[in-house]
Design a protein around this motif. Structure first.
Motif, PDB file in Angstrom:
ATOM      1  N   ASP A 156       2.718  30.238  33.307  1.00  0.00           N
ATOM      2  CA  ASP A 156       2.669  31.128  34.482  1.00  0.00           C
ATOM      3  C   ASP A 156       2.717  32.595  34.070  1.00  0.00           C
ATOM      4  O   ASP A 156       1.980  33.431  34.587  1.00  0.00           O
ATOM      5  CB  ASP A 156       3.861  30.850  35.419  1.00  0.00           C
ATOM      6  CG  ASP A 156       3.620  29.623  36.285  1.00  0.00           C
ATOM      7  OD1 ASP A 156       2.495  29.092  36.246  1.00  0.00           O
ATOM      8  OD2 ASP A 156       4.572  29.207  36.981  1.00  0.00           O
ATOM      9  N   TRP A 169      -0.528  33.681  32.509  1.00  0.00           N
ATOM     10  CA  TRP A 169      -1.521  33.945  33.570  1.00  0.00           C
ATOM     11  C   TRP A 169      -1.286  35.314  34.199  1.00  0.00           C
ATOM     12  O   TRP A 169      -2.212  36.100  34.409  1.00  0.00           O
ATOM     13  CB  TRP A 169      -1.415  32.840  34.630  1.00  0.00           C
ATOM     14  CG  TRP A 169      -2.318  33.038  35.797  1.00  0.00           C
ATOM     15  CD1 TRP A 169      -3.594  32.578  35.918  1.00  0.00           C
ATOM     16  CD2 TRP A 169      -2.032  33.775  37.001  1.00  0.00           C
ATOM     17  NE1 TRP A 169      -4.113  32.983  37.125  1.00  0.00           N
ATOM     18  CE2 TRP A 169      -3.189  33.709  37.804  1.00  0.00           C
ATOM     19  CE3 TRP A 169      -0.918  34.473  37.464  1.00  0.00           C
ATOM     20  CZ2 TRP A 169      -3.270  34.320  39.062  1.00  0.00           C
ATOM     21  CZ3 TRP A 169      -0.999  35.091  38.708  1.00  0.00           C
ATOM     22  CH2 TRP A 169      -2.159  35.011  39.493  1.00  0.00           C
ATOM     23  N   ASN A 192      -3.876  38.505  34.015  1.00  0.00           N
ATOM     24  CA  ASN A 192      -4.424  39.102  35.241  1.00  0.00           C
ATOM     25  C   ASN A 192      -3.975  40.546  35.419  1.00  0.00           C
ATOM     26  O   ASN A 192      -4.723  41.375  35.952  1.00  0.00           O
ATOM     27  CB  ASN A 192      -4.044  38.258  36.453  1.00  0.00           C
ATOM     28  CG  ASN A 192      -4.949  37.044  36.565  1.00  0.00           C
ATOM     29  OD1 ASN A 192      -6.047  37.137  37.094  1.00  0.00           O
ATOM     30  ND2 ASN A 192      -4.511  35.930  36.013  1.00  0.00           N
ATOM     31  N   ASP A 205       4.505  32.952  44.821  1.00  0.00           N
ATOM     32  CA  ASP A 205       3.674  31.880  44.251  1.00  0.00           C
ATOM     33  C   ASP A 205       4.504  30.736  43.673  1.00  0.00           C
ATOM     34  O   ASP A 205       4.038  29.601  43.643  1.00  0.00           O
ATOM     35  CB  ASP A 205       2.763  32.437  43.144  1.00  0.00           C
ATOM     36  CG  ASP A 205       1.694  33.361  43.694  1.00  0.00           C
ATOM     37  OD1 ASP A 205       1.352  33.238  44.884  1.00  0.00           O
ATOM     38  OD2 ASP A 205       1.202  34.219  42.940  1.00  0.00           O
ATOM     39  N   CYS A 209      -1.513  33.027  53.804  1.00  0.00           N
ATOM     40  CA  CYS A 209      -1.869  33.938  52.712  1.00  0.00           C
ATOM     41  C   CYS A 209      -0.598  34.632  52.237  1.00  0.00           C
ATOM     42  O   CYS A 209       0.491  34.296  52.691  1.00  0.00           O
ATOM     43  CB  CYS A 209      -2.898  34.983  53.163  1.00  0.00           C
ATOM     44  SG  CYS A 209      -2.279  36.158  54.365  1.00  0.00           S
ATOM     45  N   CYS A 210      -0.747  35.566  51.317  1.00  0.00           N
ATOM     46  CA  CYS A 210       0.394  36.398  50.912  1.00  0.00           C
ATOM     47  C   CYS A 210       0.124  37.832  51.345  1.00  0.00           C
ATOM     48  O   CYS A 210      -1.014  38.305  51.264  1.00  0.00           O
ATOM     49  CB  CYS A 210       0.590  36.340  49.414  1.00  0.00           C
ATOM     50  SG  CYS A 210       1.395  34.828  48.919  1.00  0.00           S
ATOM     51  N   THR A 268      -3.946  38.536  50.384  1.00  0.00           N
ATOM     52  CA  THR A 268      -4.809  37.664  49.571  1.00  0.00           C
ATOM     53  C   THR A 268      -4.153  36.288  49.484  1.00  0.00           C
ATOM     54  O   THR A 268      -3.011  36.109  49.892  1.00  0.00           O
ATOM     55  CB  THR A 268      -4.960  38.122  48.093  1.00  0.00           C
ATOM     56  OG1 THR A 268      -3.667  38.259  47.532  1.00  0.00           O
ATOM     57  CG2 THR A 268      -5.734  39.379  47.942  1.00  0.00           C
ATOM     58  N   ARG A 269      -4.860  35.346  48.868  1.00  0.00           N
ATOM     59  CA  ARG A 269      -4.287  33.997  48.701  1.00  0.00           C
ATOM     60  C   ARG A 269      -3.149  34.009  47.704  1.00  0.00           C
ATOM     61  O   ARG A 269      -2.142  33.335  47.866  1.00  0.00           O
ATOM     62  CB  ARG A 269      -5.376  33.040  48.210  1.00  0.00           C
ATOM     63  CG  ARG A 269      -6.357  32.704  49.306  1.00  0.00           C
ATOM     64  CD  ARG A 269      -7.337  31.692  48.823  1.00  0.00           C
ATOM     65  NE  ARG A 269      -6.661  30.469  48.384  1.00  0.00           N
ATOM     66  CZ  ARG A 269      -7.280  29.391  47.987  1.00  0.00           C
ATOM     67  NH1 ARG A 269      -8.586  29.354  47.968  1.00  0.00           N
ATOM     68  NH2 ARG A 269      -6.617  28.321  47.609  1.00  0.00           N
ATOM     69  N   SER A 270      -3.341  34.761  46.604  1.00  0.00           N
ATOM     70  CA  SER A 270      -2.329  34.766  45.541  1.00  0.00           C
ATOM     71  C   SER A 270      -1.274  35.845  45.792  1.00  0.00           C
ATOM     72  O   SER A 270      -1.604  37.009  46.031  1.00  0.00           O
ATOM     73  CB  SER A 270      -3.028  35.028  44.200  1.00  0.00           C
ATOM     74  OG  SER A 270      -2.181  35.742  43.324  1.00  0.00           O
ATOM     75  N   TYR A 272     -11.674  40.813  45.042  1.00  0.00           N
ATOM     76  CA  TYR A 272     -10.564  39.862  45.183  1.00  0.00           C
ATOM     77  C   TYR A 272     -10.504  39.220  46.575  1.00  0.00           C
ATOM     78  O   TYR A 272      -9.534  38.539  46.895  1.00  0.00           O
ATOM     79  CB  TYR A 272      -9.234  40.555  44.866  1.00  0.00           C
ATOM     80  CG  TYR A 272      -9.043  40.828  43.388  1.00  0.00           C
ATOM     81  CD1 TYR A 272      -8.495  39.870  42.545  1.00  0.00           C
ATOM     82  CD2 TYR A 272      -9.426  42.039  42.832  1.00  0.00           C
ATOM     83  CE1 TYR A 272      -8.322  40.113  41.191  1.00  0.00           C
ATOM     84  CE2 TYR A 272      -9.262  42.303  41.473  1.00  0.00           C
ATOM     85  CZ  TYR A 272      -8.706  41.332  40.666  1.00  0.00           C
ATOM     86  OH  TYR A 272      -8.540  41.573  39.324  1.00  0.00           O
TER      87      TYR A 272
END
Ligand code: AMP
Ligand code: MG
Length: 355
Positions: free
Chosen positions: A106, A109, A113, A188, A243-244, A285-287, A313
């Protein structure tokens, strides 16, 4: 046979039928009690922020899921992201520059990013500003504007991050700072069972300025903070689906010197607090990690330079200016509405860009 006056369908139960009927009724009631949806809230503290996890589901599973989510968030800080706790990977990497420190998948990642966004923003967003932020000492007793040469020297040193074989090496002591992405990443790691016998229906996780909306509804409501008001004051309400949502604003941490306000979001290209007329930026966003990263990045870049990132994004955004102007940009396909509830704010042009 039905007697005169007796309601249709009503049957007299024989003695032998009463006990099974009572048992069946009891079973139905137990089953209903087991399935009854409740809303439970678990609260705690992590990453210098209040954490609230609210879960809707049957009592037992909702309680377990809320507890697990809070624990996962607190572990994320303690084991991985903290710059201040010795137990964390980031602390260890910062304290041992030049030494490879093992990182989880994690965190790997997140770093990759973060570095990617850093490159895309030409270092306006920069996860290696830790030592520069320390110079400003926004959390200290008596913060003051640092010496310009000291800022420049820190900016010019090798602050690179090297990731190889699941290990991280920080070039400069104290450089790595994931403060701009941590609270979103916390959203997340809060996972909820979607199917199976312990599935829950809905969840909302709030970690400082980041909020996770989880579930199949398309009318979650999130209040956007008034950047000029008290902690609980809102200036508008977003309605959207899962979403976030992360908000960055200069109001979070600041000090004043000679009548000038200096806040904690630095322009990575100069090492000085951003001053571009923005009071806050909210990103959807989703993340969670990317909503948090983008809220900081877009705050630094300003409206125009943020647009390519929002399209790339598939993110939606609310830009709030110091004069009370509000711009909404929608670049995703999720349902989105934003209502200004405080008349001190006014809508500017809003646009629907790509998808
Ligand atoms: P946020 O509230 O998510 O915008 O994050 C702000 C925090 O990110 C600050 O308190 C710093 O720890 C860190 N930070 C400040 N400026 C930057 C920047 N330009 N890029 C990345 N992180 C930053
Ligand atoms: Mg952020």
């Amino acid at each position: 046979m039905r007697q005169k006056g007796e309601p249709k369908g009503k049957r007299k139960l024989g003695r032998g039928a009463v006990i099974p009927a009572v048992l069946a009724l009891a079973a139905v009631l137990c089953y209903d009690a087991f399935l009854r949806t409740v809303t439970v809230t678990e609260s705690g503290f992590a990453m210098d922020a209040v954490v609230t996890v609210t879960v809707k589901g049957n009592k037992k599973d909702a309680e377990a899921a809320a507890k697990e989510a809070l624990e996962a968030i607190q572990s994320l800080e303690k084991d991985e992201l903290s710059r201040f706790l010795e137990s964390a990977t980031v602390y260890q990497a910062n304290a041992n520059p030049g030494t490879a420190v093992p990182v989880s998948a994690d965190l790997n990642w997140l770093l990759e990013n973060g570095i990617d966004l850093q490159q895309k923003t030409g270092n306006a967003f920069d996860i290696t500003l830790g030592a520069v932020s320390d110079l400003w000492d926004f959390n200290g007793e008596s913060p003051q504007v640092p010496d310009a040469k000291a800022i420049q020297a820190l900016l010019e040193q090798d602050r690179s991050l090297h990731i190889e074989d699941d290990c991280l090496t920080v070039a400069a002591a104290g450089a790595l700072d994931l403060g701009a992405v941590g609270k979103g990443m916390a959203c997340d790691v809060a996972e909820f069972p979607r199917s199976g016998s312990n599935a829950v229906r809905e969840a909302v996780v709030s970690v400082g300025g980041s909020v996770l909306l989880w579930g199949s509804r398309d009318n979650f409501k999130v209040g956007i903070r008034n950047p000029f008001g008290a902690l609980t004051e809102q200036m508008g309400i977003l309605t959207t689906s899962a979403c976030c949502v992360s908000t960055s604003g200069g109001y979070e941490r600041f000090f004043e010197q000679d009548g000038v306000r200096y806040h904690h979001i630095l322009d990575g290209r100069t090492g000085y607090p951003v001053q571009n007329g923005l009071a806050s930026v909210t990103i959807l966003t989703r993340s969670g990690a990317m909503s948090d990263a983008l809220s900081t990045a877009c705050f630094v870049l300003g409206y125009e330079d943020s647009l390519p990132l929002l399209i790339e994004y598939k993110a939606d955004a609310v830009f709030i200016y110091e004069d009370g102007g509000v711009r909404v940009v929608a670049c995703s396909l999720r349902p989105l509405s934003f209502v200004i509830t405080d008349e001190a704010f006014h809508s500017m042009d809003s646009g629907l860009l790509g998808a």
